[in-house]
Scaffold this motif. Structure first.
Motif, mmCIF file in Angstrom:
data_model
loop_
_atom_site.group_PDB
_atom_site.id
_atom_site.type_symbol
_atom_site.label_atom_id
_atom_site.label_comp_id
_atom_site.label_asym_id
_atom_site.label_seq_id
_atom_site.Cartn_x
_atom_site.Cartn_y
_atom_site.Cartn_z
ATOM 1 N N GLY A 1 0.796 -1.232 0.000
ATOM 2 C CA GLY A 1 0.000 0.000 0.000
ATOM 3 C C GLY A 1 0.818 1.267 0.000
ATOM 4 N N THR A 2 2.136 1.151 -0.150
ATOM 5 C CA THR A 2 3.004 2.326 -0.143
ATOM 6 C C THR A 2 2.978 3.006 -1.499
ATOM 7 O OG1 THR A 2 4.458 1.295 1.494
ATOM 8 C CG2 THR A 2 5.340 3.170 0.279
ATOM 9 N N ARG A 3 2.683 4.296 -1.489
ATOM 10 C CA ARG A 3 2.614 5.058 -2.735
ATOM 11 C C ARG A 3 3.891 5.866 -2.985
ATOM 12 N NH1 ARG A 3 -0.432 1.760 -3.346
ATOM 13 N NH2 ARG A 3 -2.702 1.836 -3.462
ATOM 14 N N THR A 4 4.446 6.454 -1.905
ATOM 15 C CA THR A 4 5.614 7.329 -2.054
ATOM 16 C C THR A 4 6.548 7.141 -0.876
ATOM 17 O OG1 THR A 4 4.212 8.979 -3.148
ATOM 18 C CG2 THR A 4 6.387 9.698 -2.419
ATOM 19 N N VAL A 5 7.849 7.145 -1.172
ATOM 20 C CA VAL A 5 8.879 7.174 -0.134
ATOM 21 C C VAL A 5 9.561 8.530 -0.243
ATOM 22 C CG1 VAL A 5 10.991 6.136 0.750
ATOM 23 C CG2 VAL A 5 9.215 4.681 -0.246
ATOM 24 N N LYS A 6 9.426 9.332 0.798
ATOM 25 C CA LYS A 6 9.995 10.683 0.792
ATOM 26 C C LYS A 6 11.285 10.723 1.599
ATOM 27 C CE LYS A 6 5.617 13.199 0.271
ATOM 28 N NZ LYS A 6 4.741 14.270 0.829
ATOM 29 N N VAL A 7 12.305 11.342 1.031
ATOM 30 C CA VAL A 7 13.588 11.474 1.712
ATOM 31 C C VAL A 7 13.938 12.951 1.792
ATOM 32 C CG1 VAL A 7 16.033 10.858 1.699
ATOM 33 C CG2 VAL A 7 14.339 9.243 0.818
ATOM 34 N N ARG A 8 14.049 13.457 3.012
ATOM 35 C CA ARG A 8 14.447 14.856 3.227
ATOM 36 C C ARG A 8 15.890 14.946 3.717
ATOM 37 N NH1 ARG A 8 9.128 14.382 4.817
ATOM 38 N NH2 ARG A 8 7.658 15.780 3.752
ATOM 39 N N SER A 9 16.340 13.911 4.389
ATOM 40 C CA SER A 9 17.730 13.824 4.840
ATOM 41 C C SER A 9 17.992 12.369 5.220
ATOM 42 C CB SER A 9 17.990 14.750 6.034
ATOM 43 O OG SER A 9 17.285 14.297 7.180
ATOM 44 N N TYR A 10 19.200 12.105 5.670
ATOM 45 C CA TYR A 10 19.568 10.727 6.017
ATOM 46 C C TYR A 10 18.631 10.130 7.053
ATOM 47 C CZ TYR A 10 22.291 6.855 7.939
ATOM 48 O OH TYR A 10 22.687 5.618 8.375
ATOM 49 N N ASP A 11 18.275 10.914 8.055
ATOM 50 C CA ASP A 11 17.435 10.384 9.128
ATOM 51 C C ASP A 11 16.006 10.930 9.081
ATOM 52 O OD1 ASP A 11 18.016 12.961 9.785
ATOM 53 O OD2 ASP A 11 18.900 12.529 11.751
#
Length: 264
Positions: free
Chosen positions: A201-211
């Protein structure tokens, strides 16, 4: 004295050369060794001729197995197997290298000789776990973080990767320290640790920084994942949290020992 000396010399000669049966046995052994040596040379020369000089063991066909997205014709063309050459002289390592270079979608390839006339190409294609949008198309990223193909239509059930890394401020330090490729691998690791039901059910994986990795799920739900570290513990915690609060819309497992959920 003279007769005695002659007899002694004859006796010594007889002792040195041995009795007649022994001499015959020695000659027989020598003849056998010579025959065996000649036979080995002939067999060796015949074997070399059969393998390399005759038309009996030459490449006549190429078979391909394991393709999913790629076609056998594409793999065969990229392999460029030297049809007509002696099968024994085919450089299987060079064929593997060509396939990896020309078709990045291939993850694993095995080139095998199929006597007497065939070459078999067994391939395993990379499977996308994330998609990176670019100019209306999609770059497929596999479980190793390798960007291996660009497609015009997004594969089903593969989440999009959204890199929202700031070039300024505190988040810029994360980009400078780890680099974009490392951050993509971190996103892949996070996606790979998801429980199967959540991953579907995952649509998007958002990355803003390493953690600072988060997930957008179907139904408008959000999961704050944090870094990719302790992925197995976070997956277990998220599963328990979703069972305990089935109506929640917000889940935070960035610290798996202190999870939180909210919304309904």
């Amino acid at each position: 004295m003279a007769g005695s000396t002659t007899a002694e010399r004859g006796e010594r000669r007889q002792r040195s050369s041995g009795p007649p049966p022994v001499r015959r046995l020695r000659r027989l052994r020598l003849r056998t060794i010579v025959i065996l040596a000649v036979a080995l040379v002939v067999v060796g020369a015949a074997t070399v001729w059969v393998l390399y000089g005759s038309n009996w063991l030459r490449v006549q066909r190429v078979s391909v197995s394991g393709t999913v997205v790629l076609t056998p014709a594409q793999v065969s063309a990229a392999a460029d197997v030297p049809v007509g050459q002696p099968l024994a002289s085919v450089d299987t390592g060079a064929i593997e290298a060509r396939l990896r270079r020309r078709l990045p979608r291939i993850d694993v390839v095995e080139v095998v000789r199929s006597w007497p006339h065939g070459i078999g190409l067994k391939v395993t294609e990379r499977t996308p776990v994330l998609l990176v949008g670019k100019s209306g198309k999609f770059i497929e990223v596999d479980k190793k973080g390798v960007r291996f193909a660009t497609v015009s239509q997004a594969p089903k059930n593969v989440p999009a990767l959204e890199l929202s890394v700031s070039r300024t401020g505190s988040r810029a330090a994360s980009l400078r320290r780890f680099g974009e490729d490392r951050l993509v691998r971190e996103a892949v690791a996070a996606a790979g640790a998801l429980p199967r039901a959540v991953a579907a059910g995952t649509r998007t994986v958002k990355v803003r920084s390493y953690d600072d990795i988060s997930l957008e799920l179907s139904g408008g739900r959000t999961v704050v994942w944090g870094s990719s570290e302790k992925g197995a513990a976070k997956a277990r915690t998220l599963t328990a949290l979703m069972k305990a609060a089935p109506g929640a819309r917000y889940f935070d497992v960035s610290v798996p020992t202190a999870p939180a959920s909210a919304g309904s």
